[in-house]
Design a protein around this motif. Structure first.
Motif, PDB file in Angstrom:
ATOM      1  N   VAL B  12       0.868  -1.175   0.000  1.00  0.00           N
ATOM      2  CA  VAL B  12       0.000   0.000   0.000  1.00  0.00           C
ATOM      3  C   VAL B  12       0.901   1.220   0.000  1.00  0.00           C
ATOM      4  O   VAL B  12       1.805   1.318   0.840  1.00  0.00           O
ATOM      5  N   GLN B  84      -3.390   6.433  -8.725  1.00  0.00           N
ATOM      6  CA  GLN B  84      -4.408   5.484  -8.279  1.00  0.00           C
ATOM      7  C   GLN B  84      -4.692   4.432  -9.347  1.00  0.00           C
ATOM      8  O   GLN B  84      -4.983   3.272  -9.004  1.00  0.00           O
ATOM      9  N   SER B  87      -3.067   0.911  -9.294  1.00  0.00           N
ATOM     10  CA  SER B  87      -3.506  -0.141  -8.377  1.00  0.00           C
ATOM     11  C   SER B  87      -3.902  -1.374  -9.181  1.00  0.00           C
ATOM     12  O   SER B  87      -4.744  -1.309 -10.081  1.00  0.00           O
ATOM     13  N   ARG B 110       0.137  -7.386  -4.910  1.00  0.00           N
ATOM     14  CA  ARG B 110      -1.074  -6.558  -4.989  1.00  0.00           C
ATOM     15  C   ARG B 110      -0.709  -5.150  -4.552  1.00  0.00           C
ATOM     16  O   ARG B 110      -0.366  -4.938  -3.379  1.00  0.00           O
ATOM     17  N   THR B 112      -1.732  -1.272  -3.996  1.00  0.00           N
ATOM     18  CA  THR B 112      -2.851  -0.362  -3.761  1.00  0.00           C
ATOM     19  C   THR B 112      -2.297   1.040  -3.563  1.00  0.00           C
ATOM     20  O   THR B 112      -1.459   1.244  -2.668  1.00  0.00           O
TER      21      THR B 112
END
Lengths: 109, 114
Positions: B12, B84, B87, B110, B112
């Motif tokens: 993240v 963004q 992501s 992953r 984000t």
């Protein structure tokens, strides 16, 4: 590009039924590979069929290849809930490996 | 290792920050691929390495994306000034490069961007 296109985009069947998904491509190939993806993570190789083969079996999987029509099909017999996943084909020559958008298979218990 | 390893598993990051994603291919595999997969979408090809060279980087979406490979082994995908829309799950795969053999995938990172 050697990218394959899978059809249908989504398929929902009852457990025990057979599932058939298709792949079409545009260029000549050396072989065609099918992959499975669970939960949006890494793909797992299922089966490879060479351009001089017409049909291949592996357990409950049956793959056919028709190079004259530039198409392949993947048949999963006696489906199980655990077969729920996305399935991708990869027509392979001597270039990069590319994938289409896949077929999302849902097997309902 | 026995398989393709990617790290981190999850990341993240704040919009505007740079991120580095790592891929350790199967030992001896000369071909290495990076893909991006947005939620519910197919795999988007980013870049392909043969050894340490990248004969095909046509899929890199912008100059914010870059990748390198060293020692015919580990590869790093760098995304600068993340947005963004970056992501997604980033997948790495390797193959032995001896013709069109099967590709082995890692479990992906992953990413984000918040």
């Amino acid at each position: 590009s050697q990218q394959g296109e899978e059809d249908p985009q989504a398929l929902s069947i009852q457990e025990g039924e057979n599932a058939t998904m298709n792949c079409s491509y545009k260029t000549s190939i050396n072989n065609l590979q099918w992959y499975r993806q669970n939960s949006g993570r890494g793909l797992v190789h299922l089966i490879l069929i060479r351009s001089n083969e017409r049909e291949k079996h592996s357990g409950r999987l049956r793959v056919t290849l028709d190079t004259s029509k530039k198409s392949s099909s993947l048949l999963i017999t006696a489906s199980r809930a655990a077969d729920t996943a996305s399935y991708f084909c990869a027509p392979r020559g001597y270039q990069k490996v590319t994938f289409g958008t896949g077929t999302k298979l849902q097997v309902i218990p | 290792g026995a398989g393709v390893s990617q790290s981190p598993s999850n990341k993240v990051t704040e919009k505007g920050k740079d991120v580095e994603l790592r891929c350790d291919p199967i030992s001896g595999h000369t071909a290495l691929y990076w893909y991006r997969q947005r939620l519910g979408q197919g795999l988007e090809f980013l870049i392909y390495f043969q050894g340490n060279s990248a004969p095909d980087k046509s899929g890199l979406p912008s100059d914010r994306f870059s990748a390198e490979r060293t020692g015919e082994s580990v590869s790093t995908l760098t995304i600068q000034r993340t947005q963004q829309e970056d992501s997604a799950v980033y997948l790495c795969a390797s193959s032995d490069g001896q013709g069109p053999t099967e590709a082995f995938f890692g479990q992906g990172t992953r990413l984000t961007v918040v």
